[in-house]
Write a protein that holds these residues in place. Structure first.
Motif, PDB file in Angstrom:
ATOM      1  N   LYS A 226       0.574  -1.276  -0.117  1.00 25.57           N
ATOM      2  CA  LYS A 226      -0.076  -0.232   0.046  1.00 25.57           C
ATOM      3  C   LYS A 226       0.848   1.239  -0.040  1.00 25.57           C
ATOM      4  CE  LYS A 226      -3.705   0.584   2.431  1.00 25.57           C
ATOM      5  NZ  LYS A 226      -4.523   0.759   3.535  1.00 25.57           N
ATOM      6  N   ILE A 229       2.248   1.740  -3.596  1.00 22.69           N
ATOM      7  CA  ILE A 229       1.022   2.094  -4.676  1.00 22.69           C
ATOM      8  C   ILE A 229       0.956   3.629  -4.080  1.00 22.69           C
ATOM      9  CG2 ILE A 229      -0.902   1.864  -5.484  1.00 22.69           C
ATOM     10  CD1 ILE A 229      -0.747  -1.161  -4.853  1.00 22.69           C
ATOM     11  N   VAL A 232       3.061   6.252  -5.661  1.00 25.41           N
ATOM     12  CA  VAL A 232       2.700   6.228  -7.216  1.00 25.41           C
ATOM     13  C   VAL A 232       1.355   7.120  -7.196  1.00 25.41           C
ATOM     14  CG1 VAL A 232       1.836   5.132  -9.288  1.00 25.41           C
ATOM     15  CG2 VAL A 232       3.421   3.886  -7.680  1.00 25.41           C
ATOM     16  N   ILE A 265      -6.480   2.287  -9.920  1.00 27.14           N
ATOM     17  CA  ILE A 265      -5.406   1.985  -8.694  1.00 27.14           C
ATOM     18  C   ILE A 265      -6.029   2.014  -7.420  1.00 27.14           C
ATOM     19  CG2 ILE A 265      -3.187   2.519  -7.922  1.00 27.14           C
ATOM     20  CD1 ILE A 265      -2.319   3.363 -10.733  1.00 27.14           C
ATOM     21  N   VAL A 269      -6.156  -0.525  -4.382  1.00 26.40           N
ATOM     22  CA  VAL A 269      -5.707  -0.167  -2.812  1.00 26.40           C
ATOM     23  C   VAL A 269      -6.798  -0.288  -1.970  1.00 26.40           C
ATOM     24  CG1 VAL A 269      -4.243   1.365  -1.420  1.00 26.40           C
ATOM     25  CG2 VAL A 269      -3.910   1.330  -4.005  1.00 26.40           C
TER      26      VAL A 269
END
Ligand code: HEM
Length: 617
Positions: A226, A229, A232, A265, A269
């Protein structure tokens, strides 16, 4: 198998609640309205709200059934028994919170079909936020070691996610024109929400995990995934801001593609988060032996209070700190906007606001807040600070005036916008009712009796959310009361100084009566709460309770006296201003060779009299 269904239903419930909240946010604050009414495209977003809220309702319902089946380790057919279900939904806190959320989802699904104004949309948004965060108080975070930290950080995590994830998905679902209008404003909200998600996520992970011992468990791997990401996603946010900064040649095509990928995305998540919240984290190790204070109050028993300990002890109440940080950030933002515009904001107001906020922090997370959990006398001191001292600082900081001067104006001359919404809320019937001085006094002093002379106090002290609710109520009731009496912010009704003074005397007498009643109590009013803490100091609980009454009296009368003096001064100033204004007007009129205000008024009365006589003849 059943635990996978718990995770799946939790994921769908969270995702649909985020979409509901994001769409309500878009509807209330991001897309253009027409003088406070929803526009044609707003009506389409309204359908997204009702469909997603319906999904939220069904997935929450399934989540209740799967959770119960998982807890009892029984097949679904067994838990569909009405007696089993009823006792889970009405007697067990987890069931109550999940049921509350499910009912609110249904309410939002139905009521969103008929709303037509952005004001009501904002109210639905608030209700949905309460519903989505309610189960947090009973999540497994709530039973982990750092109780308050775990609950508080997860609460902030979920609220911030609702704005960030929900907002991005809602943007992806909007038509192009609405997306263009909404993006600049959403970009500001998303920045704040993303910061809150990261800080609260890290705090929650640190409260739940001992990384040194558990880094190789699947729970820790998911947390690490997590984090990666999220980095990102933060990069995507940075790209958004860059695209927007390239005004007027914004690359809308690239922006739209970016939003769709980002939404995808985020959904992934969210699935990871749902898995985390439905799986027990590995034991932290080194857990403390059973401690009554920790189990009941969520804080370890402090040593007997001393001046130094009260002044320097600190146990962060993350939820309250989150709210205070938000209030301070908004205030600073307002002052910065004014200063950049070249306008002045009196430094005294900023200092007063800062003192009010610091007093709240001291009485909730600071030494006073810590000891308020353990002794009635200290609880009373904290109550007086929260309800009577901090509110004076806040209202003299004039936050509403600051908001009115700095909130964004209508973007197309037709929309009501955020500032317009605030103005209509201030002028609403509800606002006129609660700012009636008698109503403000009834809320301020009436809640003392409702809380301490019923079983409410004992019940609220037992739970973290009850304690938080009580503190927030003290603060808001105090802010309302002192706003009406000494506030500098605009008030929907003008309260004459004489009425203010009468109200202050009434508050003083009611307060004294309450304190004497408390000092004369012969039984404990805390429903057994303080006894259950097994504190090794101040052993006479009744004497401590009576001392609380005396403290409340002594501490409560001082702020009221100060407010009384301030009201007298304001009254005298107003009178001398009025006298000066009349003098100035008389001089100006005399210089122009015209009659002054009083003479004009007399002429006007004479003319009325003359007309009256003429009509009678
Ligand atoms: C630095 C980044 C992050 C960290 C360290 C982090 C950590 C955590 C932790 C420890 C939990 C608690 C789970 C439990 O109850 O056991 C959690 C819950 C959750 N997180 Fe995150 N998180 C981060 C970012 C995100 C992001 C970016 C998303 C979504 C886009 C997300 C979605 C969720 C969801 C949906 C939950 C479940 C909330 C609930 O129980 O109702 N998290 N997170």
């Amino acid at each position: 198998m059943i635990s996978a269904l718990v995770t799946a239903s939790k994921f769908f419930a969270l995702l649909s609640s985020f979409v509901t909240i994001g769409s309500l946010l878009a509807l209330a604050f991001l897309v253009l309205d027409k003088k406070g009414r929803l526009s044609t495209s707003g009506l389409k977003i309204r359908s997204i709200v009702s469909v997603s809220a319906l999904f939220w309702f069904f997935s929450s319902l399934l989540n209740i059934l799967f959770t119960l089946s998982n807890i009892l380790d029984q097949p679904l057919s067994a838990i569909l028994d009405p007696t089993v279900l009823r006792s889970f939904l009405f007697q067990i806190s987890l069931g109550q919170y999940l049921f509350f959320q499910t009912l609110i989802a249904l309410f939002v699904a139905i009521s969103s079909r008929v709303i037509t104004s952005s004001g009501y949309t904002a109210i639905l948004l608030l209700i949905s936020l309460i519903a989505v965060s309610a189960p947090v108080f009973q999540s497994h975070s709530a039973s982990s070691g750092s109780h308050a930290l775990a609950i508080g950080s997860l609460f902030i995590h979920v609220i911030a996610l609702s704005f960030w994830v929900g907002g991005v998905i809602a943007l992806a679902l909007l038509n192009e024109a609405d997306r263009k209008v909404s993006l600049p404003r959403f970009s500001e909200i998303a920045l704040w929400a993303a910061i809150a998600v990261v800080i609260s996520g890290v705090l929650n992970a640190s409260a739940r995990l001992n990384f040194a011992a558990a880094w190789s468990t699947s729970y820790a791997y998911v947390v690490i995934l997590k984090v990666v990401i999220t980095i990102v996603l933060l990069f995507f946010g940075y790209k958004h801001r860059n695209y927007l900064a390239a005004k007027p040649s914004v690359n809308w095509g690239a922006m739209t593609r970016l939003i769709s990928v980002e939404a995808g995305i985020m959904i992934f998540v969210t699935a990871l988060g749902s898995w985390l919240s439905s799986n027990q984290p590995p034991p932290r190790g080194g857990e403390e032996p059973f401690n009554a204070a920790l189990a009941v109050a969520g804080i370890k028993m402090p040593d007997a209070p001393t001046f130094k300990r009260i002044l320097f002890a600190y146990d962060p109440d993350i939820l309250m700190i989150g709210l205070l940080i938000l209030a301070v950030a908004l205030y600073i933002q307002g002052v910065v906007v004014l200063t950049r515009r070249g306008d002045k904001w009196p430094i005294g107001r900023t200092i007063s606001f800062a003192l009010g906020i610091s007093a709240i922090d001291f009485a909730t997370s600071g030494g006073l807040g810590v000891y308020a959990h353990f002794a009635f006398s200290w609880h009373m001191v904290a109550h007086m600070v929260l309800g009577m001292i901090a509110p004076i600082g806040i209202v003299l900081g004039a936050p509403i005036t600051l908001a009115l001067r700095t909130l964004p104006q209508s973007r197309d001359g037709e929309e009501l916008g955020i500032r317009g919404l605030l103005i209509s809320a201030l002028h609403s019937r509800y606002s006129r009712i609660i700012t009636n001085p008698v109503v403000a006094l009834a809320i301020f002093d009436g809640s003392l009796f409702a809380l301490y002379f019923t079983s409410l106090f004992g019940g609220m002290m037992q739970s973290h959310q009850g304690h938080l609710f009580m503190n927030i109520h003290f603060i808001l009731a105090g802010i309302l009361f002192f706003h009406v009496i000494v506030g500098v912010d605009p008030n929907p009704r003008k309260v004459p100084h004489l009425v203010r003074i009468v109200i202050l005397f009434a508050a003083m007498s009611i307060h004294a009566f309450f304190s004497v009643a408390l000092m004369s109590t012969t039984t404990l009013i805390d429903g057994g709460y303080f006894k259950s803490l097994q504190r090794p100091w101040a052993l006479d609980l009744l004497a401590n309770q009576q001392a609380g009454g005396a403290i409340g009296w002594a501490m409560g009368e001082i702020p009221i006296l100060i407010a009384l003096v301030a009201t007298f001064i304001q009254w005298m100033r107003d009178d001398s201003h009025e006298a000066k204004r009349i003098d100035r007007n008389t001089e100006r009129m005399a210089a122009l060779g015209q009659p002054d205000e009083l003479a004009q008024y007399n002429l006007y009365l004479n003319s009325l009299d003359k007309k009256d006589r003429e009509t009678r003849q």
